[in-house]
Design a protein around this motif. Structure first.
Motif, PDB file in Angstrom:
ATOM      1  N   ARG A  83      42.014  42.196  25.842  1.00  0.00           N
ATOM      2  CA  ARG A  83      41.218  43.340  26.013  1.00  0.00           C
ATOM      3  C   ARG A  83      41.679  44.549  26.043  1.00  0.00           C
ATOM      4  NH1 ARG A  83      39.047  40.585  31.590  1.00  0.00           N
ATOM      5  NH2 ARG A  83      41.399  40.036  31.521  1.00  0.00           N
ATOM      6  N   CYS A 113      39.535  33.930  33.668  1.00  0.00           N
ATOM      7  CA  CYS A 113      38.752  34.282  35.033  1.00  0.00           C
ATOM      8  C   CYS A 113      38.118  33.417  36.022  1.00  0.00           C
ATOM      9  CB  CYS A 113      37.874  35.647  35.058  1.00  0.00           C
ATOM     10  SG  CYS A 113      38.940  36.900  34.227  1.00  0.00           S
ATOM     11  N   ASP A 159      39.156  33.166  39.478  1.00  0.00           N
ATOM     12  CA  ASP A 159      39.218  34.403  40.223  1.00  0.00           C
ATOM     13  C   ASP A 159      38.120  34.900  40.847  1.00  0.00           C
ATOM     14  OD1 ASP A 159      42.213  35.097  39.040  1.00  0.00           O
ATOM     15  OD2 ASP A 159      41.031  34.530  37.394  1.00  0.00           O
ATOM     16  N   CYS A 172      39.303  40.083  39.920  1.00  0.00           N
ATOM     17  CA  CYS A 172      39.060  40.813  38.584  1.00  0.00           C
ATOM     18  C   CYS A 172      39.049  41.999  38.556  1.00  0.00           C
ATOM     19  CB  CYS A 172      38.034  40.133  37.977  1.00  0.00           C
ATOM     20  SG  CYS A 172      37.915  38.428  37.499  1.00  0.00           S
ATOM     21  N   CYS A 226      42.641  43.354  38.637  1.00  0.00           N
ATOM     22  CA  CYS A 226      43.321  43.045  37.630  1.00  0.00           C
ATOM     23  C   CYS A 226      42.868  43.945  36.459  1.00  0.00           C
ATOM     24  CB  CYS A 226      43.118  41.557  37.139  1.00  0.00           C
ATOM     25  SG  CYS A 226      43.372  41.048  35.515  1.00  0.00           S
ATOM     26  N   ILE A 227      41.798  44.414  36.176  1.00  0.00           N
ATOM     27  CA  ILE A 227      41.070  45.077  35.237  1.00  0.00           C
ATOM     28  C   ILE A 227      41.837  46.760  35.519  1.00  0.00           C
ATOM     29  CG2 ILE A 227      39.160  46.373  34.170  1.00  0.00           C
ATOM     30  CD1 ILE A 227      39.680  43.465  33.453  1.00  0.00           C
ATOM     31  N   ARG A 253      45.395  46.411  34.395  1.00  0.00           N
ATOM     32  CA  ARG A 253      45.493  46.368  32.893  1.00  0.00           C
ATOM     33  C   ARG A 253      45.313  47.809  32.381  1.00  0.00           C
ATOM     34  NH1 ARG A 253      45.307  41.065  30.704  1.00  0.00           N
ATOM     35  NH2 ARG A 253      45.445  39.534  32.383  1.00  0.00           N
TER      36      ARG A 253
HETATM   37 FE1  FES Z   1      39.477  38.231  36.038  1.00  0.00          FE
HETATM   38 FE2  FES Z   1      41.893  39.504  35.196  1.00  0.00          FE
HETATM   39  S1  FES Z   1      41.659  37.763  36.573  1.00  0.00           S
HETATM   40  S2  FES Z   1      39.786  40.246  34.770  1.00  0.00           S
END
Ligand code: FES
Ligand code: 5AD
Length: 356
Positions: A285, A317, A320, A325, A328-329, A332
């Motif tokens: 991603r 995911c 999660d 999430c 995490c996003i 990232r």
């Molecule tokens: Fe779901 Fe990374 S754990 S976006």
């Protein structure tokens, strides 16, 4: 770096058009340097229009019951191993509540083609979400329906609709779908959605079985003609309980290249770095964003059902929570110099909009 590919990328950037032969030439002969060249241009365009903002959409996968039997899909009706589930209207609303808290301002309601959720029932759910969260957009991803049904849900307040065309080549379409499904109906649905004023999403799987560069050329020409507000592109990934279980995965690099080419051709398009891209590569991603994508669609479904919405093997995911999430996003995106934006993130119809 092939001189021809570079020339064609430049031509696409200037004219926003390539003819079919040129698409076939470009997609038949390119290398990583060409791909990186396209990614750089795509990134610049994306930044000019949307800045370093990444829009997030929370997907609520509210039913995996499906009357269809698409050969590639893990929730096809013939997969007797799939454990089927349906969320209640209240449960769907609860997912939106959680999503709102986490900063989501678009909810994507997605399911298999499940007749338990009629257009009337969906309209009611949409109205409830819109009453509670008037600052949010509602995106639907419910598959093929009829004009009046799409109309009812649009009048209830739905803003956007995702319906991948899967392939713009009718012969190819027939190889991916059972005989009872029709390419012309899929295309009619997309036209209906556009005419009703939905921001409409089309899209494909890269490397689906029997896909050729000619098919991809047709997809690019379709995107040029139809001008979808959103384009969903991810690699094909096999699912063990489908007829395509032994087929090869789609190409990660080609997926990135096509994302860049879509951004170059349709500068304003909302382009997600898809979950399938994050599944084929751990940093897929991020690389999607660096290739011109500007949307990420994390899951808002209750963790208890996530594993059951398996369109392909290995989907990320599933363990999660919505909160994990989101975090995490954010991390990232931050790592690659982008920021997650808390907003509806509508299509920018005006190039010089103030979204920057
Ligand atoms: Fe779901 Fe990374 S754990 S976006
Ligand atoms: N691999 C990748 N993507 C898939 N989809 C369905 N099955 C697969 C698969 N095996 C995609 C289709 C569909 C979207 C919801 O998910 O393109 O439109």
């Amino acid at each position: 770096m092939s001189g021809t590919a570079k020339k064609l990328i430049d031509e696409l950037n200037i004219n926003k058009h390539l003819d079919r032969d040129k698409w076939i030439t470009l997609l038949s002969d390119w290398d990583d340097r060409d791909r990186e060249y396209a990614a750089k241009i795509a990134r610049e365009i994306s930044e000019r229009i949307y800045g370093k903002n990444i829009y997030i959409r929370g997907i609520v996968e509210f039913s995996n019951v499906c009357k269809n039997d698409c050969l590639y899909c893990g929730i096809r009706r013939s997969n007797k191993n799939a454990q089927r589930y349906r969320l209640t209207d209240d449960e769907i609303l609860m997912c939106c509540d959680e999503g709102y808290e986490e900063g989501f301002r678009t909810f994507v309601l997605q399911c298999g083609e499940d007749s338990a959720y009629s257009a009337e029932r969906m309209a009611n759910i949409i109205r409830r979400i819109k009453e509670k969260y008037p600052d949010c957009a509602v995106t639907l991803s419910l598959g093929e329906m009829e004009y009046d049904e799409y109309k009812l849900m649009r009048e209830a307040g739905a803003d956007r609709y995702l319906l991948r065309h899967e392939t713009a080549n009718e012969e190819h379409y027939k190889k991916l779908h059972p005989a009872e499904m029709s390419f012309s109906h899929r295309m009619k649905c997309l036209e209906d959605l556009k005419s009703l004023g939905y921001q409409t999403g089309a899209g494909i799987m890269v490397g689906s079985p029997y896909q050729t560069v000619e098919c991809l050329a047709d997809d690019m020409l379709f995107f040029e003609r139809f001008k979808p507000e959103m384009i969903g592109i991810g690699p094909f990934l096999p699912h063990k309980n489908t007829p395509f279980c032994n087929e090869a995965k789609g190409s990660y690099e080609l997926t990135l290249f096509l994302l860049s080419l879509c951004r170059i051709m349709l500068p304003n398009v909302l382009l997600p770095a898809t979950t399938a891209l994050g599944t084929i590569r751990p940093d897929g991603r991020e690389q999607g964003v660096l290739s011109g994508a500007n949307v990420i669609m994390p899951n808002l479904s209750p963790t208890a059902v996530r594993k059951k919405y398996m369109l392909y093997d290995g989907k990320i995911c599933t363990e999660d929570s919505a909160d994990q999430c989101k975090m995490c996003i954010h991390a990232r995106m931050k790592r690659i110099g982008y920021v997650v934006k808390v907003s509806r993130g509508d299509y920018s119809y005006d190039k010089d909009s103030d979204l920057r």
